[in-house]
Design an enzyme around this catalytic site. Structure first.
Site, PDB file in Angstrom:
ATOM      1  N   ALA A 237       0.865  -1.183   0.000  1.00  0.00           N
ATOM      2  CA  ALA A 237       0.000   0.000   0.000  1.00  0.00           C
ATOM      3  C   ALA A 237       0.894   1.223   0.000  1.00  0.00           C
ATOM      4  O   ALA A 237       2.104   1.125   0.178  1.00  0.00           O
ATOM      5  CB  ALA A 237      -0.902  -0.009   1.226  1.00  0.00           C
ATOM      6  N   LYS A 238       0.260   2.333  -0.184  1.00  0.00           N
ATOM      7  CA  LYS A 238       1.019   3.564  -0.296  1.00  0.00           C
ATOM      8  C   LYS A 238       1.871   3.804   0.955  1.00  0.00           C
ATOM      9  O   LYS A 238       3.030   4.165   0.885  1.00  0.00           O
ATOM     10  CB  LYS A 238       0.031   4.716  -0.481  1.00  0.00           C
ATOM     11  CG  LYS A 238       0.599   5.834  -1.291  1.00  0.00           C
ATOM     12  CD  LYS A 238      -0.475   6.833  -1.584  1.00  0.00           C
ATOM     13  CE  LYS A 238       0.154   8.120  -2.072  1.00  0.00           C
ATOM     14  NZ  LYS A 238      -0.829   9.184  -2.131  1.00  0.00           N
TER      15      LYS A 238
END
Ligand code: GLU
Length: 268
Positions: A237-238
């Site tokens: 994920a970011k």
């Protein structure tokens, strides 16, 4: 019946490899069966959605070599339709106003109450008052009205939506529909036959199945896929520091090669 799948990103940030993987899975599922692949932009959250993210998402998908059928559907253009669905549930007596603030909900959930963090129903019988509120579905009242709530994942009956936990929010103070309501209404409106999406949404499917039963909508098949993980096994994920697709594009990475690698991973 011919297959219809969709990719339904929320334009609240940039896409990363996990999104690419999910989009490819939904796209290929349809194409391998001679079906249609749709793009839906889930931009009901007016405070967090940004037009520049929509433009970037479209460029990202083209860069990956994915083509969708027909026009892009924007949820922000369909608020009246969600309001009508909400009204129908309201008339069935299944909604109640919740006046809790985020802080109050967080505090209630921090009490020991079992493994699943569900809204404890604080406002279920609260007297109506003139104060900001959201609308919640009274799940205990809803489920017995629904009949058979089984649904299939990867072709097997795996779940029964009677397991749906908690009184989910269906409309908020600042947004006329929640994710759960909009996604359910739109999958039906777009004729989606097969929902291909990440395993992180498995639990949400119980809620969607209940809403389909209440609103008398067709029931698709679900194919929840595994999530891409980083080398440490944590979800990509970011916040994990994974580069966005836009950043990869900007430094000249070939999107076709990225898509090919993700597909090879699928087979391997
Ligand atoms: N809009 C949701 C998201 O970006 C996905 C919705 C879905 O696939 O059902 O996480």
């Amino acid at each position: 019946m011919s297959v219809v799948t969709r990719f339904a990103p929320s334009p609240t940030g940039r896409l990363h490899m996990g999104h690419a993987y999910s989009a490819i899975r939904a796209h290929d599922f349809a194409r391998e069966r001679g079906g249609r692949f749709l793009l839906r932009i889930e931009d009901i959250d007016g405070t967090r959605s940004r037009p520049e993210h929509v433009a970037t998402i479209i460029e990202d998908l083209r860069w990956l070599g994915l083509k969708w059928d027909g026009d892009v559907l924007f949820q922000s253009a369909r608020l009246d339709i969600y309001a009508a669905a909400l009204e129908r549930l309201h008339e069935m007596g299944l909604l109640y106003r919740c006046y809790c603030t985020r802080a109050e909900i967080a505090e209630a959930l921090s009490a020991p109450h079992g493994a699943v963090a569900v809204y404890p129903g604080t406002c279920r019988h609260a007297p109506e008052r003139d104060a900001p509120h959201c609308w919640r579905l009274d799940m205990a009242a809803a489920v017995p009205r629904c009949g058979d709530l089984s649904w299939t994942d990867h072709g097997r009956t795996v779940a029964n939506a009677a397991l749906a936990q908690g009184d989910v929010v269906l409309a908020r103070k600042d947004a006329p529909a929640s994710y759960h309501l909009a996604v359910t209404v739109d999958d039906a409106a777009q004729g989606v036959t097969d929902v291909v999406r990440g395993r992180d949404l498995f639990e949400a499917t119980h809620v969607h199945r209940v809403l389909q039963a209440l609103l008398e909508l067709p029931v698709p098949r679900w194919w929840h896929h595994d999530l891409l993980t980083g080398e440490d096994g944590a979800r990509l994920a970011k916040r994990h520091g994974a580069p966005t697709l836009a950043a990869m594009r900007e430094v000249g990475v070939d999107g076709g090669e990225v898509a090919a690698k993700l597909r090879a991973g699928l087979r391997g």
